[in-house]
Design a protein around this motif. Structure first.
Motif, PDB file in Angstrom:
ATOM      1  N   ILE A  46       0.843  -1.207   0.000  1.00  0.00           N
ATOM      2  CA  ILE A  46       0.000   0.000   0.000  1.00  0.00           C
ATOM      3  C   ILE A  46       0.874   1.251   0.000  1.00  0.00           C
ATOM      4  CG2 ILE A  46      -1.696   1.284   1.360  1.00  0.00           C
ATOM      5  CD1 ILE A  46      -2.768  -1.478   2.279  1.00  0.00           C
ATOM      6  N   ALA A  47       1.974   1.190   0.729  1.00  0.00           N
ATOM      7  CA  ALA A  47       2.903   2.326   0.734  1.00  0.00           C
ATOM      8  C   ALA A  47       3.439   2.600  -0.669  1.00  0.00           C
ATOM      9  CB  ALA A  47       4.061   2.047   1.684  1.00  0.00           C
ATOM     10  N   LYS A  48       3.814   1.535  -1.380  1.00  0.00           N
ATOM     11  CA  LYS A  48       4.339   1.723  -2.742  1.00  0.00           C
ATOM     12  C   LYS A  48       3.250   2.230  -3.683  1.00  0.00           C
ATOM     13  CE  LYS A  48       7.807  -1.870  -2.039  1.00  0.00           C
ATOM     14  NZ  LYS A  48       8.220  -3.249  -2.343  1.00  0.00           N
ATOM     15  N   GLN A  49       2.014   1.776  -3.472  1.00  0.00           N
ATOM     16  CA  GLN A  49       0.919   2.289  -4.299  1.00  0.00           C
ATOM     17  C   GLN A  49       0.745   3.794  -4.081  1.00  0.00           C
ATOM     18  OE1 GLN A  49      -2.077  -0.446  -2.790  1.00  0.00           O
ATOM     19  NE2 GLN A  49      -2.136  -1.556  -4.734  1.00  0.00           N
ATOM     20  N   TYR A  50       0.766   4.200  -2.814  1.00  0.00           N
ATOM     21  CA  TYR A  50       0.672   5.643  -2.518  1.00  0.00           C
ATOM     22  C   TYR A  50       1.848   6.395  -3.129  1.00  0.00           C
ATOM     23  CZ  TYR A  50      -3.234   6.238   0.780  1.00  0.00           C
ATOM     24  OH  TYR A  50      -4.473   6.371   1.352  1.00  0.00           O
ATOM     25  N   LEU A  51       3.038   5.833  -2.965  1.00  0.00           N
ATOM     26  CA  LEU A  51       4.248   6.511  -3.431  1.00  0.00           C
ATOM     27  C   LEU A  51       4.215   6.711  -4.946  1.00  0.00           C
ATOM     28  CD1 LEU A  51       7.114   7.549  -2.676  1.00  0.00           C
ATOM     29  CD2 LEU A  51       7.947   5.241  -3.140  1.00  0.00           C
ATOM     30  N   LEU A  52       3.920   5.654  -5.680  1.00  0.00           N
ATOM     31  CA  LEU A  52       3.931   5.751  -7.144  1.00  0.00           C
ATOM     32  C   LEU A  52       2.793   6.623  -7.656  1.00  0.00           C
ATOM     33  CD1 LEU A  52       4.918   2.080  -8.048  1.00  0.00           C
ATOM     34  CD2 LEU A  52       6.350   4.124  -8.103  1.00  0.00           C
ATOM     35  N   MET A 101      -0.359  19.533  -5.992  1.00  0.00           N
ATOM     36  CA  MET A 101       0.905  19.478  -5.261  1.00  0.00           C
ATOM     37  C   MET A 101       0.693  19.326  -3.751  1.00  0.00           C
ATOM     38  SD  MET A 101       3.390  19.272  -7.215  1.00  0.00           S
ATOM     39  CE  MET A 101       4.218  19.689  -8.731  1.00  0.00           C
ATOM     40  N   ILE A 102      -0.317  19.977  -3.209  1.00  0.00           N
ATOM     41  CA  ILE A 102      -0.505  19.923  -1.755  1.00  0.00           C
ATOM     42  C   ILE A 102      -1.281  18.680  -1.335  1.00  0.00           C
ATOM     43  CG2 ILE A 102      -1.653  21.051   0.188  1.00  0.00           C
ATOM     44  CD1 ILE A 102      -0.873  23.716  -1.078  1.00  0.00           C
ATOM     45  N   PHE A 103      -2.437  18.454  -1.973  1.00  0.00           N
ATOM     46  CA  PHE A 103      -3.299  17.365  -1.507  1.00  0.00           C
ATOM     47  C   PHE A 103      -2.987  16.017  -2.169  1.00  0.00           C
ATOM     48  CE2 PHE A 103      -6.375  21.055  -0.930  1.00  0.00           C
ATOM     49  CZ  PHE A 103      -6.115  21.152   0.428  1.00  0.00           C
ATOM     50  N   PHE A 104      -2.466  16.028  -3.393  1.00  0.00           N
ATOM     51  CA  PHE A 104      -2.347  14.779  -4.135  1.00  0.00           C
ATOM     52  C   PHE A 104      -0.899  14.370  -4.406  1.00  0.00           C
ATOM     53  CE2 PHE A 104      -6.602  16.276  -4.760  1.00  0.00           C
ATOM     54  CZ  PHE A 104      -7.374  15.136  -4.755  1.00  0.00           C
ATOM     55  N   VAL A 105       0.050  15.144  -3.892  1.00  0.00           N
ATOM     56  CA  VAL A 105       1.459  14.742  -3.977  1.00  0.00           C
ATOM     57  C   VAL A 105       2.068  14.689  -2.578  1.00  0.00           C
ATOM     58  CG1 VAL A 105       3.756  15.302  -4.863  1.00  0.00           C
ATOM     59  CG2 VAL A 105       1.740  15.692  -6.294  1.00  0.00           C
ATOM     60  N   ALA A 106       2.083  15.822  -1.907  1.00  0.00           N
ATOM     61  CA  ALA A 106       2.753  15.878  -0.603  1.00  0.00           C
ATOM     62  C   ALA A 106       2.127  14.902   0.396  1.00  0.00           C
ATOM     63  CB  ALA A 106       2.711  17.303  -0.062  1.00  0.00           C
ATOM     64  N   MET A 107       0.805  14.927   0.504  1.00  0.00           N
ATOM     65  CA  MET A 107       0.153  14.051   1.491  1.00  0.00           C
ATOM     66  C   MET A 107       0.289  12.573   1.147  1.00  0.00           C
ATOM     67  SD  MET A 107      -3.208  16.241   2.610  1.00  0.00           S
ATOM     68  CE  MET A 107      -3.735  15.014   3.805  1.00  0.00           C
ATOM     69  N   PRO A 108      -0.016  12.158  -0.077  1.00  0.00           N
ATOM     70  CA  PRO A 108       0.098  10.712  -0.349  1.00  0.00           C
ATOM     71  C   PRO A 108       1.518  10.185  -0.263  1.00  0.00           C
ATOM     72  CG  PRO A 108      -0.430  11.925  -2.356  1.00  0.00           C
ATOM     73  CD  PRO A 108      -0.616  12.867  -1.210  1.00  0.00           C
ATOM     74  N   VAL A 109       2.510  10.983  -0.661  1.00  0.00           N
ATOM     75  CA  VAL A 109       3.878  10.468  -0.629  1.00  0.00           C
ATOM     76  C   VAL A 109       4.421  10.458   0.792  1.00  0.00           C
ATOM     77  CG1 VAL A 109       6.237  10.890  -1.375  1.00  0.00           C
ATOM     78  CG2 VAL A 109       4.373  11.119  -3.014  1.00  0.00           C
ATOM     79  N   GLY A 112       0.983   8.817   3.182  1.00  0.00           N
ATOM     80  CA  GLY A 112       0.544   7.522   2.670  1.00  0.00           C
ATOM     81  C   GLY A 112       1.698   6.611   2.307  1.00  0.00           C
ATOM     82  N   GLY A 113       2.744   7.159   1.700  1.00  0.00           N
ATOM     83  CA  GLY A 113       3.875   6.341   1.275  1.00  0.00           C
ATOM     84  C   GLY A 113       4.807   6.002   2.415  1.00  0.00           C
ATOM     85  N   PHE A 114       5.493   7.004   2.939  1.00  0.00           N
ATOM     86  CA  PHE A 114       6.485   6.745   3.987  1.00  0.00           C
ATOM     87  C   PHE A 114       5.826   6.323   5.303  1.00  0.00           C
ATOM     88  CE2 PHE A 114       9.058   9.434   1.130  1.00  0.00           C
ATOM     89  CZ  PHE A 114      10.125   8.566   0.961  1.00  0.00           C
ATOM     90  N   GLY A 115       4.670   6.913   5.628  1.00  0.00           N
ATOM     91  CA  GLY A 115       4.001   6.530   6.871  1.00  0.00           C
ATOM     92  C   GLY A 115       3.606   5.067   6.857  1.00  0.00           C
ATOM     93  N   ASN A 116       2.979   4.639   5.774  1.00  0.00           N
ATOM     94  CA  ASN A 116       2.567   3.241   5.677  1.00  0.00           C
ATOM     95  C   ASN A 116       3.751   2.294   5.693  1.00  0.00           C
ATOM     96  OD1 ASN A 116      -0.234   2.373   5.471  1.00  0.00           O
ATOM     97  ND2 ASN A 116      -0.405   3.944   3.903  1.00  0.00           N
ATOM     98  N   ILE A 285       1.887  18.313   6.450  1.00  0.00           N
ATOM     99  CA  ILE A 285       2.805  17.978   5.363  1.00  0.00           C
ATOM    100  C   ILE A 285       4.256  18.116   5.811  1.00  0.00           C
ATOM    101  CG2 ILE A 285       3.596  18.683   3.072  1.00  0.00           C
ATOM    102  CD1 ILE A 285       0.720  19.645   2.567  1.00  0.00           C
ATOM    103  N   LEU A 286       4.540  19.167   6.568  1.00  0.00           N
ATOM    104  CA  LEU A 286       5.931  19.462   6.926  1.00  0.00           C
ATOM    105  C   LEU A 286       6.519  18.455   7.909  1.00  0.00           C
ATOM    106  CD1 LEU A 286       8.346  21.444   6.758  1.00  0.00           C
ATOM    107  CD2 LEU A 286       7.309  22.686   8.681  1.00  0.00           C
ATOM    108  N   LEU A 287       5.719  18.043   8.914  1.00  0.00           N
ATOM    109  CA  LEU A 287       6.276  17.198   9.977  1.00  0.00           C
ATOM    110  C   LEU A 287       6.832  15.864   9.469  1.00  0.00           C
ATOM    111  CD1 LEU A 287       3.845  17.861  12.982  1.00  0.00           C
ATOM    112  CD2 LEU A 287       6.089  18.852  12.522  1.00  0.00           C
ATOM    113  N   PRO A 288       6.129  15.133   8.584  1.00  0.00           N
ATOM    114  CA  PRO A 288       6.753  13.899   8.075  1.00  0.00           C
ATOM    115  C   PRO A 288       8.073  14.168   7.352  1.00  0.00           C
ATOM    116  CG  PRO A 288       4.405  13.897   7.610  1.00  0.00           C
ATOM    117  CD  PRO A 288       4.739  15.269   8.115  1.00  0.00           C
ATOM    118  N   GLY A 289       8.159  15.317   6.667  1.00  0.00           N
ATOM    119  CA  GLY A 289       9.428  15.675   6.022  1.00  0.00           C
ATOM    120  C   GLY A 289      10.515  15.890   7.042  1.00  0.00           C
ATOM    121  N   LEU A 290      10.186  16.556   8.148  1.00  0.00           N
ATOM    122  CA  LEU A 290      11.171  16.735   9.221  1.00  0.00           C
ATOM    123  C   LEU A 290      11.554  15.391   9.833  1.00  0.00           C
ATOM    124  CD1 LEU A 290       9.710  19.903  11.029  1.00  0.00           C
ATOM    125  CD2 LEU A 290      11.623  19.800   9.414  1.00  0.00           C
ATOM    126  N   GLY A 291      10.571  14.481   9.909  1.00  0.00           N
ATOM    127  CA  GLY A 291      10.867  13.146  10.432  1.00  0.00           C
ATOM    128  C   GLY A 291      11.876  12.409   9.560  1.00  0.00           C
TER     129      GLY A 291
END
Length: 581
Positions: A46-52, A101-109, A112-116, A285-291
Motif C-alpha cells: 500500500i505504501a508503494k501504491q501511494y508513493l507511485l 501538489m498539496i493534496f495529491f502529492v505531498a500528502m500521499p507520498v 501515505g507512502g512513507f508513513g505506511n 505535510i511538513l512534519l513527516p518531512g522533518l521526520g
C-alpha cells in the motif's frame, strides 16, 4: 568497494524464538497477482501504491507549472506542446497545480507512502492495526485522483476557483464558468480527506498499540513521532473544512446563501473554516518531512540526534500552536485589528518550536563524521531551503508587513520555500535512504548527486526572483502582466523564474532513470547498508510479508551512534546489552 558489492553488517544478532503472534508470519502472504499487487492489505504494498500514485501526480502538477511559467514569461505566444492559454485556462492551471501538489502529492507520498511503509517496520509490528481499512484508504484516494483528473475533460473545464476555493468565485457558476469543475473539485478533495482520515486512524492506533516489547514512547524513531503528531493534527483540523465544503456545495447546487451577503451569508466564514484547516495542514505535510530528515542526519553524521526529547516536545508544541494561527491569512479581509495583533503574536510564536527543531538538526551535524550520500545531501538541502521559508514567514506573520506584501509574489516565494521545496527535498531524501529497504536494490549515487545539485540550483533560480517581484508589488495570479505598465521592467525576473522551472524539470530526469533503472540494474542491498539503528534495518531488503520472523525486543532509543566504549559506531535497537553485532 564496488557498487555491485552486497552491503551487509558484519553479523546478524541472534533472536529469541518467535512468539505465537508472529510464528509463520511469512507463510500467510497472498499468492495471487491481484491480491499481491492491487488489492493487497500489506502495508508495504500500500505504501508503494501511494508513493507511485503521488509521484505520477507530481509529474502532472509539474507540467502544469511549466505551462503557467511559460505563459508568464512569454504571454504573447502559444506554449509549445500546449497552445494558447486563455484567462480561464490559466486560472484552472493555477488551481489544479496547487491542489495537486498539496493534496495529491505531498500528502500521499509523505504520509501515505512513507508513513505506511515505515510505522509498522520501525515499531516492530507485522502490519497496520487495520490492514483492510488501510487498503480501503488507498483505493478511496485513487478514486479521488481520477475524479480530479477527470474534471479537466468536463464542459467548462477544471475548477478555476483557486486551490483555496474562496467564494463568491467558487460559489457562483456565473463567476467561474465551471459548472462541473468546481463540484468535482469539492468531491475529489472530500474523498481524499476521507482516505487520509482512514489512514490517520490507522497510524495513531498502530503507533500506540503495536509497539515491540521494550519500546517506550521515547524510544520511538522521530519519523514515527512526526507521523503521529501530523495524523492527530489532521484529524482535529479537517472537520471544519469538510463542513465549509458542504455549505459551499449547497450554495452551488441548492441555492442556499451561506456565503452570499445578499442572502444574509458571509464569504468570510468560508475563509475562517478553510484556514482553520489550511494552516495546520502546512504542518501535516511538513512534519513527516522533518521526520525523514531526523532519521537521515544521525546516520550520515554518525552522531545521536541532538536533543531528542526537546525535538519531541517542540513537535507537540508546533501541533498545538498550529490551531491558533489561521487568521494571519486574513489580515486584509476585514477582521478586527485587535484580532490581527493576537494572531500576529501566535504566528510568530510558532516559529520558536520549529526553530528549535531546525537548530537541533544543525547541532546534530556539528563535528559529525559526515558522509555526503545523496540522501544526506537532500536532507541538508531541506534544512537550507526551509530556513528561507521560515525567516520570510515572520514577515507574513506581522500584520503591518503582511499588508504590504499580501497577494504578491512574495507570498508565492515564501510558501514555496516553506513548503514545496522542503517537501520535495525530504521526499527525495527519503527515497534515496529507504529505496534499498523498499525494493532490495541500491540507487546509483552519481545520478543521485547530479539530481541533487541540479534540483538545488534550479529551485533557487525559480523561487528566489519571486521575492524581488513581490517586494516591487507584483500581484500573484496575474494572467497577463502587460496590463500593469509599471511591471514591465520586472519581466527579466519572470523570465528567470521560468528558466528555473525548465531546469528544475529537466534535472528530474536523472531521478526517473535512477529510480526505474535501479529496480533492474542496481546493486543488491543487504539488510542494513547504512549501518542504522532502527528496526526496519534488522529485516531483509525488501522485508517479507509480516515483516519480522519473530517479535523484536527493544533495548534502547534509535540514535545511539558512536557510543563510547563500543567498537562499532552504531547500536541497533534490538541488540541486547553486552551482545556484539
Amino acid at each position: 568497494m564496488s557498487e555491485a558489492t552486497i552491503l551487509e553488517p558484519p553479523l546478524d544478532p541472534p533472536r529469541a524464538a518467535p512468539p505465537a503472534a508472529h510464528a509463520g508470519a511469512h507463510d500467510d502472504a497472498p499468492h495471487g497477482f491481484w491480491s499481491t499487487y492491487f488489492f493487497s492489505t500489506d502495508h508495504k504494498h500500500i505504501a508503494k501504491q501511494y508513493l507511485l500514485t503521488g509521484l505520477c501526480m507530481a509529474v502532472i502538477g509539474g507540467l502544469l507549472a511549466h505551462v503557467m511559467r511559460m505563459h508568464l514569461a512569454f504571454p504573447d505566444r502559444a506554449v509549445p506542446g500546449f497552445g494558447e492559454v486563455p484567462a480561464g485556462t490559466y486560472n484552472a492551471l493555477i488551481t489544479m497545480h496547487g491542489t495537486i501538489m498539496i493534496f495529491f502529492v505531498a500528502m500521499p507520498v509523505l504520509l501515505g507512502g512513507f508513513g505506511n511503509f515505515l510505522i509498522p517496520l520501525m515499531i516492530g509490528a507485522r502490519d497496520m492495526a487495520f490492514p483492510r481499512l488501510n487498503m480501503m484508504s488507498y483505493w478511496t484516494f485513487l478514486v479521488s485522483c481520477l475524479i480530479l483528473l477527470g474534471s479537466f475533460f468536463v464542459p467548462g473545464g477544471a475548477s478555476p476557483a483557486g486551490w483555496t476555493a474562496y467564494p463568491p468565485l467558487s460559489a457562483n457558476v456565473a463567476y467561474s464558468g465551471a459548472a462541473w469543475g468546481v463540484p468535482l473539485w469539492i468531491a475529489a478533495v472530500a474523498l481524499e480527506f476521507v482516505a487520509f482520515l482512514m489512514g490517520g486512524i490507522n497510524f495513531i492506533t498502530t503507533a500506540i498499540n503495536l509497539r515491540a516489547p521494550g519500546m517506550k514512547m521515547f524510544d520511538l524513531p522521530m519519523m514515527v513521532w512526526m507521523q503521529l503528531v501530523a495524523s492527530v493534527i489532521f484529524l482535529f483540523s479537517v472537520g471544519p473544512l469538510v463542513a465549509g465544503a458542504v455549505l459551499l456545495l449547497l450554495d452551488r447546487v441548492a441555492g442556499t446563501g451561506f456565503y452570499n451577503p445578499g442572502a444574509g451569508g458571509d464569504p468570510l466564514l468560508y475563509q475562517h473554516l478553510f484556514w482553520f484547516f489550511g494552516h495546520p495542514e502546512v504542518y501535516v505535510i511538513l512534519l513527516p518531512g522533518l521526520g525523514i530528515v531526523a532519521e537521515i542526519l544521525p546516520v550520515f553524521a554518525r552522531k545521536p540526534l541532538f536533543g531528542y526529547r526537546m525535538v519531541v516536545y517542540a513537535t507537540l508544541a508546533t501541533g498545538v500552536l498550529s490551531f491558533i494561527v489561521w487568521a494571519h491569512h486574513q489580515f486584509v479581509s476585514g477582521i478586527d485589528p485587535r484580532l490581527a495583533s493576537a494572531f500576529s503574536i501566535t504566528t510568530i510564536l510558532i516559529s520558536v518550536p520549529v526553530a528549535i527543531t531546525m537548530f537541533a538538526f544543525v547541532a546534530t551535524l556539528w563535528r559529525g563524521a559526515i558522509e555526503l550520500k545523496a540522501a544526506m545531501l537532500f536532507a541538508i538541502g531541506m534544512v537550507g531551503v526551509f530556513f528561507w521559508g521560515g525567516v520570510t514567514g515572520i514577515i507574513n506573520g506581522s500584520a503591518a508587513a503582511d499588508i504590504y506584501v499580501h497577494d504578491t509574489y512574495f507570498v508565492v516565494a515564501h510558501f514555496h520555500y516553506a513548503l514545496i521545496p522542503p517537501v520535495f527535498f525530504s521526499l527525495f531524501a527519503g527515497i534515496y535512504y529507504w529505496y534499498p529497504k523498499m525494493f532490495g536494490r541500491m540507487l546509483n549515487e552519481t545520478l543521485g548527486k547530479i539530481h541533487f545539485w541540479g534540483t538545488f540550483l534550479f529551485v533557487n533560480v525559480t523561487f528566489m526572483p519571486m521575492f524581488g517581484l513581490g517586494l516591487r508589488g507584483y500581484p500573484r495570479r496575474t494572467f497577463d502582466p502587460r496590463v500593469f505598465a509599471h511591471l514591465g521592467d520586472l519581466h527579466p525576473l519572470q523570465l528567470a523564474a521560468t528558466l528555473g522551472t525548465i531546469g528544475l524539470l529537466l534535472f528530474q530526469i536523472p531521478f526517473v532513470l535512477n529510480f526505474f533503472g535501479s529496480l533492474r540494474f542496481g546493486a543488491v542491498a543487504g539488510k542494513n547498508p547504512w549501518r542504522a539503528n532502527t528496526l526496519e534495518w534488522t529485516v531483509p531488503s525488501p522485508p517479507g510479508h509480516g515483516n519480522f520472523e519473530g517479535t523484536p525486543v527493544v533495548y534502547r532509543g534509535p540514535y545511539e551512534y558512536s557510543a563510547p566504549g563500543r567498537d562499532a559506531d552504531w547500536f541497533p535497537q534490538d541488540v541486547a546489552p553486552g551482545r556484539p553485532l
